[in-house]
Design a protein around this motif. Sequence first.
Motif, PDB file in Angstrom:
ATOM      1  N   ALA A  54       0.861  -1.186   0.000  1.00  0.00           N
ATOM      2  CA  ALA A  54       0.000   0.000   0.000  1.00  0.00           C
ATOM      3  C   ALA A  54       0.893   1.230   0.000  1.00  0.00           C
ATOM      4  O   ALA A  54       1.875   1.294   0.744  1.00  0.00           O
ATOM      5  N   VAL A  55       0.568   2.178  -0.850  1.00  0.00           N
ATOM      6  CA  VAL A  55       1.279   3.453  -0.886  1.00  0.00           C
ATOM      7  C   VAL A  55       0.274   4.534  -0.515  1.00  0.00           C
ATOM      8  O   VAL A  55      -0.784   4.643  -1.144  1.00  0.00           O
ATOM      9  N   ASP A  56       0.613   5.256   0.521  1.00  0.00           N
ATOM     10  CA  ASP A  56      -0.276   6.296   1.043  1.00  0.00           C
ATOM     11  C   ASP A  56      -1.679   5.743   1.273  1.00  0.00           C
ATOM     12  O   ASP A  56      -2.682   6.329   0.875  1.00  0.00           O
ATOM     13  N   GLN A  57      -1.731   4.562   1.876  1.00  0.00           N
ATOM     14  CA  GLN A  57      -2.946   3.871   2.318  1.00  0.00           C
ATOM     15  C   GLN A  57      -3.834   3.369   1.185  1.00  0.00           C
ATOM     16  O   GLN A  57      -5.028   3.145   1.384  1.00  0.00           O
ATOM     17  N   ALA A  58      -3.277   3.168   0.007  1.00  0.00           N
ATOM     18  CA  ALA A  58      -4.020   2.594  -1.118  1.00  0.00           C
ATOM     19  C   ALA A  58      -3.213   1.422  -1.675  1.00  0.00           C
ATOM     20  O   ALA A  58      -2.023   1.570  -1.973  1.00  0.00           O
ATOM     21  N   ILE A  59      -3.857   0.262  -1.790  1.00  0.00           N
ATOM     22  CA  ILE A  59      -3.196  -0.915  -2.347  1.00  0.00           C
ATOM     23  C   ILE A  59      -2.794  -0.629  -3.789  1.00  0.00           C
ATOM     24  O   ILE A  59      -3.584  -0.094  -4.563  1.00  0.00           O
ATOM     25  N   VAL A  60      -1.559  -0.994  -4.127  1.00  0.00           N
ATOM     26  CA  VAL A  60      -1.065  -0.801  -5.487  1.00  0.00           C
ATOM     27  C   VAL A  60      -0.575  -2.127  -6.043  1.00  0.00           C
ATOM     28  O   VAL A  60      -0.183  -3.019  -5.300  1.00  0.00           O
ATOM     29  N   ARG A  61      -0.607  -2.240  -7.344  1.00  0.00           N
ATOM     30  CA  ARG A  61      -0.098  -3.430  -8.040  1.00  0.00           C
ATOM     31  C   ARG A  61       1.122  -3.001  -8.844  1.00  0.00           C
ATOM     32  O   ARG A  61       1.137  -1.919  -9.438  1.00  0.00           O
ATOM     33  N   GLY A  62       2.128  -3.834  -8.881  1.00  0.00           N
ATOM     34  CA  GLY A  62       3.311  -3.521  -9.667  1.00  0.00           C
ATOM     35  C   GLY A  62       4.182  -2.476  -8.986  1.00  0.00           C
ATOM     36  O   GLY A  62       4.045  -2.186  -7.807  1.00  0.00           O
ATOM     37  N   ASP A  63       5.092  -1.916  -9.770  1.00  0.00           N
ATOM     38  CA  ASP A  63       6.014  -0.920  -9.246  1.00  0.00           C
ATOM     39  C   ASP A  63       5.396   0.470  -9.365  1.00  0.00           C
ATOM     40  O   ASP A  63       4.480   0.690 -10.151  1.00  0.00           O
ATOM     41  N   LEU A  64       5.905   1.382  -8.584  1.00  0.00           N
ATOM     42  CA  LEU A  64       5.376   2.739  -8.570  1.00  0.00           C
ATOM     43  C   LEU A  64       6.495   3.682  -8.151  1.00  0.00           C
ATOM     44  O   LEU A  64       7.267   3.371  -7.241  1.00  0.00           O
ATOM     45  N   VAL A  65       6.597   4.814  -8.812  1.00  0.00           N
ATOM     46  CA  VAL A  65       7.550   5.847  -8.404  1.00  0.00           C
ATOM     47  C   VAL A  65       6.967   6.555  -7.191  1.00  0.00           C
ATOM     48  O   VAL A  65       5.791   6.913  -7.171  1.00  0.00           O
ATOM     49  N   LEU A  66       7.807   6.772  -6.193  1.00  0.00           N
ATOM     50  CA  LEU A  66       7.362   7.341  -4.929  1.00  0.00           C
ATOM     51  C   LEU A  66       7.796   8.790  -4.791  1.00  0.00           C
ATOM     52  O   LEU A  66       8.821   9.190  -5.335  1.00  0.00           O
ATOM     53  N   SER A  67       7.032   9.539  -4.042  1.00  0.00           N
ATOM     54  CA  SER A  67       7.458  10.887  -3.671  1.00  0.00           C
ATOM     55  C   SER A  67       8.279  10.782  -2.390  1.00  0.00           C
ATOM     56  O   SER A  67       8.259   9.749  -1.709  1.00  0.00           O
ATOM     57  N   ALA A  68       8.964  11.841  -2.054  1.00  0.00           N
ATOM     58  CA  ALA A  68       9.789  11.837  -0.846  1.00  0.00           C
ATOM     59  C   ALA A  68       8.951  11.647   0.415  1.00  0.00           C
ATOM     60  O   ALA A  68       9.446  11.159   1.414  1.00  0.00           O
ATOM     61  N   GLU A  71       4.286   7.038   2.092  1.00  0.00           N
ATOM     62  CA  GLU A  71       4.233   6.009   3.115  1.00  0.00           C
ATOM     63  C   GLU A  71       4.019   4.690   2.381  1.00  0.00           C
ATOM     64  O   GLU A  71       3.060   4.549   1.616  1.00  0.00           O
ATOM     65  N   VAL A  72       4.924   3.747   2.601  1.00  0.00           N
ATOM     66  CA  VAL A  72       4.857   2.454   1.925  1.00  0.00           C
ATOM     67  C   VAL A  72       4.669   1.377   2.984  1.00  0.00           C
ATOM     68  O   VAL A  72       5.486   1.248   3.895  1.00  0.00           O
ATOM     69  N   ALA A  73       3.586   0.629   2.864  1.00  0.00           N
ATOM     70  CA  ALA A  73       3.291  -0.435   3.820  1.00  0.00           C
ATOM     71  C   ALA A  73       3.309  -1.780   3.116  1.00  0.00           C
ATOM     72  O   ALA A  73       2.697  -1.932   2.047  1.00  0.00           O
ATOM     73  N   PHE A  74       4.033  -2.731   3.685  1.00  0.00           N
ATOM     74  CA  PHE A  74       4.053  -4.090   3.165  1.00  0.00           C
ATOM     75  C   PHE A  74       3.143  -4.929   4.065  1.00  0.00           C
ATOM     76  O   PHE A  74       3.316  -4.966   5.285  1.00  0.00           O
ATOM     77  N   LEU A  75       2.169  -5.571   3.449  1.00  0.00           N
ATOM     78  CA  LEU A  75       1.129  -6.302   4.160  1.00  0.00           C
ATOM     79  C   LEU A  75       1.258  -7.794   3.887  1.00  0.00           C
ATOM     80  O   LEU A  75       1.275  -8.199   2.707  1.00  0.00           O
ATOM     81  N   PRO A  76       1.304  -8.618   4.913  1.00  0.00           N
ATOM     82  CA  PRO A  76       1.396 -10.061   4.685  1.00  0.00           C
ATOM     83  C   PRO A  76       0.087 -10.604   4.137  1.00  0.00           C
ATOM     84  O   PRO A  76      -0.942  -9.920   4.191  1.00  0.00           O
ATOM     85  N   PRO A  77       0.122 -11.832   3.623  1.00  0.00           N
ATOM     86  CA  PRO A  77      -1.136 -12.435   3.152  1.00  0.00           C
ATOM     87  C   PRO A  77      -2.158 -12.451   4.278  1.00  0.00           C
ATOM     88  O   PRO A  77      -1.828 -12.696   5.435  1.00  0.00           O
ATOM     89  N   MET A  78      -3.380 -12.172   3.924  1.00  0.00           N
ATOM     90  CA  MET A  78      -4.469 -12.155   4.901  1.00  0.00           C
ATOM     91  C   MET A  78      -5.304 -13.426   4.742  1.00  0.00           C
ATOM     92  O   MET A  78      -5.454 -13.924   3.632  1.00  0.00           O
TER      93      MET A  78
END
Length: 81
Positions: A54-68, A71-78
Motif C-alpha cells: 500500500a502506498v499512502d494507504q491505497a493498495i497498489v499493483r506492480g512498481d510505482l515511483v514514490l514521492s519523498a 508512506e509504503v506499507a508491506f502487508l502479509p497475506p491475509m
Amino acid sequence: MARVLLFGRLSDVAGWRERTLDAGAGSIAAIRALLAAEDADLGEALVAPGVQVAVDQAIVRGDLVLSAASEVAFLPPMSGG
C-alpha cells in the motif's frame, strides 16, 4: 524520506515495524531491493506470494515511483474466516 511500515509476520522477520528511508529509494522495487540487501530473510518475505503493498494507504499493483513523503506499507497475506 519515505516512511516504510511492515505488518504481521513481515515485522517479525525484520525485527522492526516502522522505518524511514532516504528518498533516493524512489520506487517500490528500489525499497524492496534496499531492504533485501540489508536482510536476505526479509527480502524473501517481501516477495512471497500474497504480500501486498500500500502506498499512502491505497493498495497498489506492480512498481510505482514514490514521492519523498510517501508512506509504503508491506502487508502479509491475509486469511479470513
